[in-house]
Design a protein around this motif. Structure first.
Motif, PDB file in Angstrom:
ATOM      1  N   ALA A 304       2.478   8.938   3.279  1.00  0.00           N
ATOM      2  CA  ALA A 304       1.532   8.351   2.910  1.00  0.00           C
ATOM      3  C   ALA A 304       2.365   7.251   1.674  1.00  0.00           C
ATOM      4  CB  ALA A 304       0.694   9.811   2.150  1.00  0.00           C
ATOM      5  N   PRO A 305       2.743   8.006   0.868  1.00  0.00           N
ATOM      6  CA  PRO A 305       3.379   6.870  -0.354  1.00  0.00           C
ATOM      7  C   PRO A 305       3.708   5.214   0.203  1.00  0.00           C
ATOM      8  CG  PRO A 305       4.294   8.867  -0.903  1.00  0.00           C
ATOM      9  CD  PRO A 305       3.511   9.273   0.428  1.00  0.00           C
ATOM     10  N   THR A 306       4.974   5.250   0.955  1.00  0.00           N
ATOM     11  CA  THR A 306       6.012   4.798   1.007  1.00  0.00           C
ATOM     12  C   THR A 306       4.724   3.556   2.003  1.00  0.00           C
ATOM     13  OG1 THR A 306       6.420   5.808   2.302  1.00  0.00           O
ATOM     14  CG2 THR A 306       7.579   5.535   0.976  1.00  0.00           C
ATOM     15  N   MET A 307       3.618   4.251   2.972  1.00  0.00           N
ATOM     16  CA  MET A 307       3.363   3.332   3.335  1.00  0.00           C
ATOM     17  C   MET A 307       2.282   2.258   2.886  1.00  0.00           C
ATOM     18  SD  MET A 307       1.295   4.035   7.325  1.00  0.00           S
ATOM     19  CE  MET A 307       0.337   5.242   5.423  1.00  0.00           C
ATOM     20  N   GLY A 308       1.239   3.373   2.041  1.00  0.00           N
ATOM     21  CA  GLY A 308       0.223   3.002   0.867  1.00  0.00           C
ATOM     22  C   GLY A 308       1.200   1.973   0.230  1.00  0.00           C
ATOM     23  N   MET A 312      -0.509  -1.985   0.687  1.00  0.00           N
ATOM     24  CA  MET A 312      -0.890  -2.319  -1.152  1.00  0.00           C
ATOM     25  C   MET A 312       0.034  -3.543  -0.738  1.00  0.00           C
ATOM     26  SD  MET A 312      -3.858  -0.998  -1.668  1.00  0.00           S
ATOM     27  CE  MET A 312      -4.277   0.321  -0.830  1.00  0.00           C
ATOM     28  N   ILE A 313       1.118  -3.592  -1.610  1.00  0.00           N
ATOM     29  CA  ILE A 313       2.115  -5.008  -2.124  1.00  0.00           C
ATOM     30  C   ILE A 313       2.042  -6.216  -0.552  1.00  0.00           C
ATOM     31  CG2 ILE A 313       4.039  -5.733  -2.073  1.00  0.00           C
ATOM     32  CD1 ILE A 313       4.708  -3.383  -4.101  1.00  0.00           C
ATOM     33  N   GLY A 314       1.994  -5.229   0.762  1.00  0.00           N
ATOM     34  CA  GLY A 314       1.310  -6.688   1.475  1.00  0.00           C
ATOM     35  C   GLY A 314       0.155  -7.156   1.442  1.00  0.00           C
ATOM     36  N   TYR A 315      -1.043  -6.793   1.231  1.00  0.00           N
ATOM     37  CA  TYR A 315      -2.338  -6.647   1.158  1.00  0.00           C
ATOM     38  C   TYR A 315      -2.312  -7.860  -0.080  1.00  0.00           C
ATOM     39  CZ  TYR A 315      -3.589  -3.275   3.886  1.00  0.00           C
ATOM     40  OH  TYR A 315      -3.955  -2.645   5.142  1.00  0.00           O
ATOM     41  N   ASP A 316      -1.034  -7.562  -1.352  1.00  0.00           N
ATOM     42  CA  ASP A 316      -1.365  -8.637  -2.618  1.00  0.00           C
ATOM     43  C   ASP A 316      -0.419 -10.243  -2.642  1.00  0.00           C
ATOM     44  OD1 ASP A 316      -3.180  -7.339  -3.946  1.00  0.00           O
ATOM     45  OD2 ASP A 316      -1.648  -5.937  -4.193  1.00  0.00           O
ATOM     46  N   THR A 317       0.088  -9.340  -1.652  1.00  0.00           N
ATOM     47  CA  THR A 317       1.257 -10.581  -1.357  1.00  0.00           C
ATOM     48  C   THR A 317       0.722 -11.663  -0.551  1.00  0.00           C
ATOM     49  OG1 THR A 317       2.455  -9.312  -0.411  1.00  0.00           O
ATOM     50  CG2 THR A 317       3.301  -9.621  -2.422  1.00  0.00           C
ATOM     51  N   LEU A 569     -10.763  -6.084   1.771  1.00  0.00           N
ATOM     52  CA  LEU A 569     -11.650  -4.917   3.014  1.00  0.00           C
ATOM     53  C   LEU A 569      -9.854  -4.144   3.334  1.00  0.00           C
ATOM     54  CD1 LEU A 569     -14.010  -4.133   5.054  1.00  0.00           C
ATOM     55  CD2 LEU A 569     -13.129  -5.785   6.894  1.00  0.00           C
ATOM     56  N   ASP A 570      -9.504  -4.312   4.158  1.00  0.00           N
ATOM     57  CA  ASP A 570      -7.941  -4.311   4.014  1.00  0.00           C
ATOM     58  C   ASP A 570      -7.529  -3.375   2.940  1.00  0.00           C
ATOM     59  OD1 ASP A 570      -8.307  -5.243   6.204  1.00  0.00           O
ATOM     60  OD2 ASP A 570      -6.313  -7.131   6.210  1.00  0.00           O
ATOM     61  N   LYS A 571      -8.091  -3.476   1.513  1.00  0.00           N
ATOM     62  CA  LYS A 571      -7.254  -3.140   0.394  1.00  0.00           C
ATOM     63  C   LYS A 571      -8.443  -1.677   0.380  1.00  0.00           C
ATOM     64  CE  LYS A 571      -5.865  -4.200  -3.289  1.00  0.00           C
ATOM     65  NZ  LYS A 571      -5.142  -5.033  -4.477  1.00  0.00           N
ATOM     66  N   GLN A 572      -9.433  -1.534   0.238  1.00  0.00           N
ATOM     67  CA  GLN A 572     -10.260  -0.915  -0.178  1.00  0.00           C
ATOM     68  C   GLN A 572     -10.590   0.420   1.367  1.00  0.00           C
ATOM     69  OE1 GLN A 572     -14.194  -1.549  -1.979  1.00  0.00           O
ATOM     70  NE2 GLN A 572     -13.059  -2.794  -3.507  1.00  0.00           N
ATOM     71  N   ASP A 573      -9.921   0.016   2.162  1.00  0.00           N
ATOM     72  CA  ASP A 573     -10.487   0.889   3.167  1.00  0.00           C
ATOM     73  C   ASP A 573      -9.833   1.279   3.968  1.00  0.00           C
ATOM     74  OD1 ASP A 573     -13.188   0.135   3.307  1.00  0.00           O
ATOM     75  OD2 ASP A 573     -13.347  -1.122   5.086  1.00  0.00           O
ATOM     76  N   PHE A 574      -8.700   0.593   3.161  1.00  0.00           N
ATOM     77  CA  PHE A 574      -7.159   1.181   3.792  1.00  0.00           C
ATOM     78  C   PHE A 574      -6.575   3.113   3.678  1.00  0.00           C
ATOM     79  CE2 PHE A 574      -2.637   3.695   2.575  1.00  0.00           C
ATOM     80  CZ  PHE A 574      -1.584   2.844   3.071  1.00  0.00           C
ATOM     81  N   VAL A 575      -7.071   3.989   3.184  1.00  0.00           N
ATOM     82  CA  VAL A 575      -7.120   5.601   3.216  1.00  0.00           C
ATOM     83  C   VAL A 575      -7.741   5.803   4.021  1.00  0.00           C
ATOM     84  CG1 VAL A 575      -7.821   7.164   1.923  1.00  0.00           C
ATOM     85  CG2 VAL A 575      -6.556   5.657   0.661  1.00  0.00           C
ATOM     86  N   LYS A 576      -8.840   4.797   4.255  1.00  0.00           N
ATOM     87  CA  LYS A 576      -9.900   5.488   5.567  1.00  0.00           C
ATOM     88  C   LYS A 576      -9.347   4.831   6.958  1.00  0.00           C
ATOM     89  CE  LYS A 576     -14.401   4.111   5.425  1.00  0.00           C
ATOM     90  NZ  LYS A 576     -15.463   2.866   5.463  1.00  0.00           N
ATOM     91  N   GLU A 672       8.937  -2.447   0.420  1.00  0.00           N
ATOM     92  CA  GLU A 672       9.892  -0.856   1.201  1.00  0.00           C
ATOM     93  C   GLU A 672      10.520  -0.848  -0.379  1.00  0.00           C
ATOM     94  OE1 GLU A 672      10.860  -2.220   5.070  1.00  0.00           O
ATOM     95  OE2 GLU A 672      12.899  -3.424   3.502  1.00  0.00           O
ATOM     96  N   ALA A 673      10.988  -1.193  -1.377  1.00  0.00           N
ATOM     97  CA  ALA A 673      11.920  -0.783  -2.616  1.00  0.00           C
ATOM     98  C   ALA A 673      10.470  -0.424  -3.564  1.00  0.00           C
ATOM     99  CB  ALA A 673      11.542  -2.577  -3.350  1.00  0.00           C
ATOM    100  N   ALA A 674       9.104  -1.059  -3.629  1.00  0.00           N
ATOM    101  CA  ALA A 674       7.984  -0.301  -4.366  1.00  0.00           C
ATOM    102  C   ALA A 674       7.820   1.549  -3.098  1.00  0.00           C
ATOM    103  CB  ALA A 674       6.840  -0.884  -3.591  1.00  0.00           C
TER     104      ALA A 674
END
Lengths: 709, 249
Positions: A304-308, A312-317, A569-576, A672-674
């Motif tokens: 969960a955390p690594t994927m999350g 998240m970083i992917g969405y931000d960049t 949308l991707d960020k906020q619905d990620f967990v969902k 991946e580092a994050a």
């Protein structure tokens, strides 16, 4: 009190804690296995874990580990119970009870304990899974997709595990009565489990083997497939992990028997070390199981955390806030409608760009699988028309990205992501073909462009684009849209509305699984008579059938070919979107860590019982409570610390290796580092919990040995 | 009562065989109080364990009354242990979950012979051994001497032919030792019990009618108390042990 069974009843009441521990362990293990299997076999979960996919394999692997863990800890709990009971059994035998008499009473007790605890665990396992799932739905996400449906077959696993627990208990019980040695009881002596001398090179050699096995195990699969063009039979690659297991065993053996301190602290740790040594074999086996379970639990926890973090970083960049594309025959909102909708939601669009794309056939290597005496092999066969991809003109690419690209006729540049990853995409092409007019252009592929949002597109010279696009019908033409907004984080409602609009206005012609390709389709139908990604075949082939009604499901969002990329949308619905994966892996972690805690606790209590005489003797020799406590702490700490360190280090190194090798080119990307950093956060939290259990166990062991502060 | 003839027993440690009992013969008559003494490794405990049927002898004969123990199967041996033998252990081996009275009744419960009479006997034994006040207490709540007296009472509950005691005073202080020895004497005189006791303690042994001293797996000497005063008998025992020590040196 006139009957033997009444004596047993009295003893039971007196030794409630021992019974509670055994009942608790059996109940807990069957509960966990039932809950896990209910969840794992639920159609809800199976739908999001592709058959034959890595996620399903991981879940299965960790399940096997959890079953082993639960089997081990129930066995140890039973062993501990019978060991505690062996004194009274010995007394009964010494006073003239026959073995049949004792066995009868013991079987009756074991029958009640095992049947009741297993039945309770099996009955409550389903509801536990359901409650956990509901809590997760309530707190995190609640979509139709998340409705948990149970498969009644799941209970077969639960029954099988319960049967194992019951049979195991009776076998141990029978052995215990057979073995209970009256002399041992009379003399209160204990049989130790010595192990042979272990050379000091076992430690470093174990580390070497562990690293080698991890590397070989992970790489062997790629080696067979990529280098040998051979699909090894299931389980063969697992053999390459064996050196890692042997290495781990050697490390633990060295730790228990020799320790890593050399002779520096020989006298300080003398009691703890020598006592551990004489409990060697079982302790090492315990530690090995604990280490594997900790590794499995972390593997689940890291997901969960690594994927999350990575996501998240992917969405931000992402370089663009809103990106979508659609086929030219679809009536999808364009600039005017999008701006109007934005205005309705008070969103300001700062720049808006749309560019035409065409779908052209490209050359490539076909992957042909063949069955032979060695099993399945594959070979490459070059095809000038292999599959299709989407192409932008240089001017279109500039309009979308603002980057000017100079391309001569016949030159081509693929687009990879900003980190340069080409995973699953080959930007080097030699021919581009209009699939309908069969006009073919030989091309030279140049260094790929880097732009996340247009990953796997190609950019070509404007004249080539016009020439090759001539005569293509609307189904082979698309529009790529990119735009940015002010305060992107606050535009969720707009994003959702636009997403809904796009989905609502898409026809069933484009309700396709990502990867659906008209060129491959034609070839497959010609060769095999069907195309596996056509809607009617998707389900059978184990792929998601795209359903616009399930637009909020993870399957839809991950697999729809025309899924827009809206950052907010991707960020906020990620967990969902990832809910099913998250809860499953969290559950896996809970099961494995619980098993670890119970095993560690029972092992420590066993050691306390076994060494009681030693501590009494030490006390007679004048040892203070502080000294005894330190000695106990030395053993308890080792049982907790060694597997924790080994398991954590092992899985972290393995995870890092996966991260390193899974990209193309190899290396650790910033996301991946994050993710790896987030995994350290998980380790810290779990370690704190493990420390709490360690302290609790230490208190219990000291209490069992009458060592006071 | 108890007749041991030419009893041999050896232990195998690795490839080496150690003969612990090298043809021991002895007889204990009804109502006798006999002690076995000897240095560590002389075979006392092994002898007791063979007589208790806890371990099988290699050869020789052990007869209890008219029963040859070596010929009995496991269930019959359990029956003998339950009905014809009474045990007193160094570590008492009382069950913590049972009261003193319940512990005393345990052999009868195991044998399925508990009746009002047995319960009355348990109470009587408590009276005889001076522990009526603690009959409803648990072992954790009583002293070492009281625990051992409870064990002696337990050994007597089924009217055994023979009481076997393994270092019964080994874990006790002198006051408790006196109390336990007194309980053996009471058992002998009031209940006509036959007692076979293994001990290191010359004080405890000095109360016995006869003391068998073992050395290296054989009977080295047998001392009869007869009409000798206890203190003098103890001196004789100590002299014998000293003499045996000199012989060894």
């Amino acid at each position: 009190m006139k009957h033997f069974s009444e004596v047993y009843g009295l003893m039971r009441r007196r030794n409630k804690k021992q019974y509670a521990l055994l009942v608790g362990c059996c109940f807990f293990s069957v509960l966990l296995i039932t809950a896990y299997v209910c969840m794992m076999r639920a159609p809800t979960v199976l739908n999001v874990l592709p058959e034959g996919g890595d996620s399903r394999k991981q879940v299965m692997m960790i399940f096997i580990l959890a079953v082993i863990g639960c089997a081990v800890f129930t066995t140890y709990a039973s062993g501990l119970f019978l060991r505690q009971k062996s004194r009274e059994t010995g007394v009964f035998l010494a006073l003239g009870a026959s073995r049949a008499q004792v066995r009868g009473e013991l079987y009756r007790e074991l029958g009640v304990i095992s049947l009741s605890s297993c039945a309770a665990g099996a009955i409550l396992g389903g509801p536990l899974a359901w409650i956990l799932w509901q809590v997760f739905r309530l707190c995190v996400v609640d979509t139709e997709e998340m409705r948990l449906v149970f498969d009644p077959d799941a209970y077969m696993f639960s029954l099988a595990f319960s049967a194992f627990v019951i049979v195991m208990m009776f076998l141990l019980g029978s052995r215990s009565v057979k073995r209970t040695n009256i002399i041992d009881i009379v003399q209160e002596s204990h049989k130790s489990e010595p192990i042979r001398d272990v050379p000091r090179w076992y430690g470093p050699a174990g580390i070497g083997l562990l690293a080698l096995g991890g590397f070989l195990g992970y790489m062997s699969s790629s080696f067979f497939v990529v280098v040998l063009h051979w699909y090894p039979p299931e389980g063969l690659t697992a053999v390459f992990y064996v050196p890692a297991l042997v290495g781990l065993y050697m490390i633990l053996l060295h730790t228990v028997v020799n320790g890593w301190n050399g002779k520096r602290k020989l006298y300080r740790d003398l009691i703890a070390t020598s006592q551990m040594r004489f409990q060697g074999r079982q302790t090492v086996r315990n530690m090995l199981v604990m280490t594997l379970l900790i590794a499995g639990a972390y593997f689940g926890s890291f997901y969960a955390p690594t994927m999350g973090m990575g996501a998240m970083i992917g969405y931000d960049t992402r370089p663009v806030d809103y990106v979508y594309n659609f086929r030219a025959d679809q009536d999808i909102p364009l600039e005017d409608e999008v701006r109007a909708l934005a205005e309705e939601y008070g969103v300001t669009i700062t720049d808006f760009a749309a560019a035409p794309m065409i779908r052209l056939a490209v050359d490539g290597d076909d992957h042909i699988e063949e069955e032979g005496p060695m099993g399945t092999t594959w070979r490459k066969e070059y095809e000038e028309v292999m599959n299709s991809d989407l192409f932008l003109s240089a001017s279109g690419y500039e309009a979308l990205t603002g980057e000017h690209v100079e391309l001569a006729p016949g030159e081509l540049r693929g687009v990879v992501d900003v980190e340069g990853s080409k995973l699953g995409f080959d930007p080097d092409k030699r021919f581009v073909t209009n699939y309908l007019t069969w006009e073919r252009l030989p091309v030279t592929s140049l260094e790929p462009l880097r732009f996340d949002s247009l990953f796997a597109r190609y950019v070509m010279n404007d004249e080539d684009f016009a020439a090759l696009g001539a005569g293509l019908p609307e189904e082979w033409r698309e529009t790529q849209v990119c735009f940015n907004v002010e305060d992107c984080e606050k535009t969720y409602d707009f994003a959702k509305a636009l997403f809904n609009e796009i989905v609502d206005r898409s026809t069933m012609d484009v309700a396709q699984f990502d990867g659906w390709d008209p060129v491959i389709r034609d070839r497959d139908i010609a060769k095999k008579g069907f195309y596996f990604l056509d809607r009617e075949n998707c389900a059978e082939a184990g792929f998601t059938v795209i359903d616009y009604e399930q637009r909020d499901s993870s399957a839809f969002r991950l697999d729809w070919q025309y899924m827009p990329q809206f950052r907010v949308l991707d960020k906020q619905d990620f967990v969902k979107t990832m809910a099913v994966f998250l809860i499953l892996f969290v559950f896996v972690a809970v099961v494995c860590f619980s098993a670890v805690f119970v095993i560690a606790y029972t092992r420590c209590m066993t050691i306390a019982l076994t060494n009681r005489q030693v501590y009494d003797d030490l006390r007679r020799l004048g040892a203070s409570n502080a000294y005894l406590r330190r000695s106990v702490r030395g053993q308890v700490k080792r049982i907790f610390l060694v597997p924790a360190l080994a398991g954590t280090g092992l899985i972290y190194a393995f995870y890092t290796m996966i991260m390193y090798f899974n990209g193309s080119p190899v290396g650790i990307t910033p996301s991946e580092a994050a993710g790896l950093l987030a995994a350290i956060g998980v380790i810290a939290a779990v370690s704190a919990l493990m420390y709490a259990v360690y302290r609790l166990t230490l208190v219990q062991v000291c209490r069992a040995l009458d060592i006071r502060r | 009562m108890l007749t041991v003839e030419n009893l041999r027993k050896s232990y195998q440690v690795g490839k080496t065989s150690y003969e612990v009992l090298k043809g021991i013969s002895l007889h204990v008559g009804k109502g006798e109080f006999v002690a076995v003494m000897g240095p560590s490794g002389s075979g006392k405990t092994t002898l007791l364990n063979c007589i208790s049927c806890y371990i099988p002898a290699d050869s020789g004969s052990i007869r209890l009354g008219k029963t040859e123990l070596a010929c009995l199967g496991e269930d019959a041996l359990a029956e003998v242990r339950n009905k014809q033998l009474g045990f007193v252990f160094q570590d008492f081996l009382l069950l913590d979950g049972l009261t003193v009275r319940q512990n005393i009744l345990l052999p009868a419960i195991i044998g399925g012979t508990v009746s009002d009479r047995t319960e009355a006997r348990a109470d009587q034994l408590c009276e005889v051994f001076g522990i009526p006040g603690i009959r409803n207490k648990y072992p954790a709540e009583i002293s070492g001497g009281e625990k051992q007296r409870t064990a002696v009472a337990r050994a007597l509950i089924n009217h055994p032919l023979l009481i076997l005691a393994d270092e019964p005073t080994g874990n006790l202080d002198s006051k408790s030792t006196r109390a336990v020895i007194r309980s053996f004497e009471q058992a002998k005189t009031a209940l006509e019990a036959t007692i076979f006791m293994v001990t290191h303690d010359s004080y405890a042994a000095s109360f016995c009618d006869r003391v068998v001293i073992l050395r290296d797996g054989v009977v080295w000497r047998t001392l009869e108390k007869g009409a000798t005063e206890r203190e003098k008998f103890q001196d004789q025992l100590l002299d014998a042990i000293r003499e045996m020590g000199r012989g060894e040196n």
